[in-house]
Scaffold this active site. Sequence first.
Site, PDB file in Angstrom:
ATOM      1  N   GLY A  65      63.433  -6.020  88.173  1.00  0.00           N
ATOM      2  CA  GLY A  65      63.963  -6.209  86.824  1.00  0.00           C
ATOM      3  C   GLY A  65      64.867  -7.427  86.722  1.00  0.00           C
ATOM      4  CB  ALA A  68      65.318  -1.154  87.294  1.00  0.00           C
ATOM      5  CD  GLU A 128      60.073  -6.734  85.521  1.00  0.00           C
ATOM      6  OE1 GLU A 128      60.944  -5.906  85.858  1.00  0.00           O
ATOM      7  OE2 GLU A 128      58.922  -6.410  85.162  1.00  0.00           O
ATOM      8  CD  GLU A 150      59.485  -4.505  90.347  1.00  0.00           C
ATOM      9  OE1 GLU A 150      58.984  -5.303  91.176  1.00  0.00           O
ATOM     10  OE2 GLU A 150      60.143  -4.890  89.361  1.00  0.00           O
TER      11      GLU A 150
END
Length: 693
Positions: free
Chosen positions: A102, A63, A105, A125
């Site tokens: 992310g 992210a 992911e 994270e």
Amino acid sequence: MSDPVVYSSHGPVAVLRINNPPVNALSVAVRQGLEEGMTRAETEAGIKAVVIVGEGRAFIAGADITEFGKPPMSPALPDLCTRIEASPLVVIASMHGVSLGGGLEVALSAHYRIAQPDARVGLPEVHLGLLPGAGGTQRLPRLAGAEKAIDLCTTGRQVGAEEAQALGILDKVTSGDPQEVGIAYALDLIAANAPRRPVSELPAAAPIDWDATYDGVMKKGRGQISGGAAVRAVQAASELDFTAGMARERELFMDMLASDQSKGMIHAFFNERAVSSLPELKGIAPRPLQTIGVIGGGTMGAGIATAALLAQMQVVLIETGEAQASAARERIEGNLAGALKRGKINQAQYDALTTTALTVAINYDSLADADLVIEAVFEDMAVKKEVFGKLDAVCKPGAILASNTSYLDVDEIAAATSRPADVIGLHFFSPAHVMKLLEVVVADKAAVDVVATGFALGKRLGKISVRAGVCDGFIGNRILAVYRTAADHMVLDGATPYQIDRALTDFGFAMGPFAVADLAGLDIGWMTRKRKAPHRHPAERVPTYIDRLCEQGHFGRKTGEGYYLYEKGRRASVPNPKIPELIAAEQADLKITPRDFTDQEIVTRYMCAMVNEAAKVVEEGIARRPADVDMVLLFGYGFPRFRGGPLKWADLQGLDTVLENIERFAKDDAWFWQPSTLLKTLVAEGRSFDDLN
Ligand code: HSC
Ligand code: NAD
């Protein structure tokens, strides 16, 4: 600017190529591009499969961390992942470089994953005080099992392609151009009529002992909470259906995002990168660095030499005599043997580093070719000046002369040479080949390219380099002296060193101040107290009970006795029974009636002392920015990363609260608790330290 996601079609295969330098973070534009690309592929006639691939050095680094804390922008990453997975087309992620957070992911929401042999994946994270928030805690356990998923989520470690394949994360590992490899794999899947394979539809992971796992992770985290939250999210993946599990993950993610811990860790992430970029060094070429001289092969000199050798530099180390020279060589070889044991180097590298790359000599003439020389002799101005005089005579023009002094005046050292523009401080931390911090101490007359070379050396050695001005102790040791004093005052007033150490390790410090003092050697503080005694202000409170121990030859861990007792070869520390007696005797002399302290009061006083001195260090320009101080404490002094650093901690407490505490403590000891002008100004203006970063 080019499109962040470029669409192209290749027969029945559509390619979505992410192009968001430097690391393809999933900014809103990338998320929109991926969503539009999926829709386009699904509506374009003849397309049967979609390959997602990254341009540049990574698939996707995660992210976009800069978006955290800002208003959410659509599509949210978890929704995008759901959308990708739900596509009627076969979706393939072709991964190279890193796929993190992310990024992994997104890959897990594809139906098949192929990667380059040197690709690495991970869910880091936790290092930002977060947990995976786009399905990582729900999809990964369905592929790798709960235990492995928890390992990845709570350690944040990156795994290589081979391990990732064994864990079920990757379907295939193939080398070649990632786009070409992805298209070829897609064509094979189409030819084989391979089905879509949504990970969310795989059976949930088998349960494990969730509470025991949670407790273990929390214990390891020493106060950090996000690892435990990740365990609970993986538990939800096992116990709830996929949609409910996703909702639980989102809830836990949002809790963590709102926590002070993630604010602290995100502050650390950006500032550990920002500290080394100084505006005045832009475009300044550092001087060449190949051969490093080191003067003195004691604890620090040997560590610095080891660090330089591990960074593939030639090292010439000078000692005072043959015996000292062989002791220095032994220390370096010992350090390198440790690196060999940990797999950081192999035997051939060890052999080369200890022979051709290293020269240990007793003659300064061996330094004729050195590009930069770091002095690490005894902490004594007369000895340092003598050494710099000799260096000035033998070193080539343009060679940089640096001192590793902990406290002494680098301007005065520079003045002992005919080339003060070439002199700086390079303050390493013990053990120098392990600790990440380097203070680049900029002496008054230092040339700008000399400073640039100091930072270039730090980078080459893998250090976090912070600029510091000249003062007694620079940034870190100057602040340390003050918060150490606050701890000493609490001991005089009734807290024990052991309660203080425990309260502070509970707060998250790697070690408490008294355990640190034992490790560093009590003789250092003893000598400093003696050095400063003649100039001491009468209002200054300085406990001397520990000097009684030093007078008996006990200097902490190295002699087996200090605040704690150290049995041979054992690290675990047992309180020294002599200490309470020595403290009681001093309290009686000073007519102090000891009182009780709560752990909270200990932390408050310790932290307020640290913040107040840190603010003065910024106010005087010794540190350029509050974040510079934060990074010094984080990387050199065991400050808990999840609190971001002392000045970030102060911001999160509220500066008015910190100032009120300092003013309250000042009622009893106005000499010690003199509030910083900068702190008062910030409170008056309603601003924070972060506003100055
Ligand atoms: C995440 O992914 C959360 C998700 O699970 C869920 C989100 C869901 C939200 C839902 C809400 C409802 N973003 O390190 P370098 C910059 S959390 C922005 O020097 P290297 C970096 O600041 C994320 N920027 O290079 C630097 O900028 P500068 C999980 C990022 O080759 C530049 O890129 N991912 C960024 O030594 C170069 O970086 C991570 O934690 C990012 N994600 O290392 C990965 N990543 O030039 C963090 C980097 O201006 N990143 N930048 O200074 C890394 O570990 C390293 O940067 C790499 C590259 C290994 C990627
Ligand atoms: P040390 O006593 O372990 O080593 C000093 C070495 O210097 C000895 O081996 C000695 O033989 C050698 N030496 C003395 N005079 C010399 C000379 N004229 N020429 C060549 N060699 C000479 O000390 P240390 O702990 O390594 O500290 C060295 C310097 O680093 C000091 O300035 C200290 O303040 C600083 N420092 C120490 C630490 C630490 O934690 N120990 C941390 C940062 C900085």
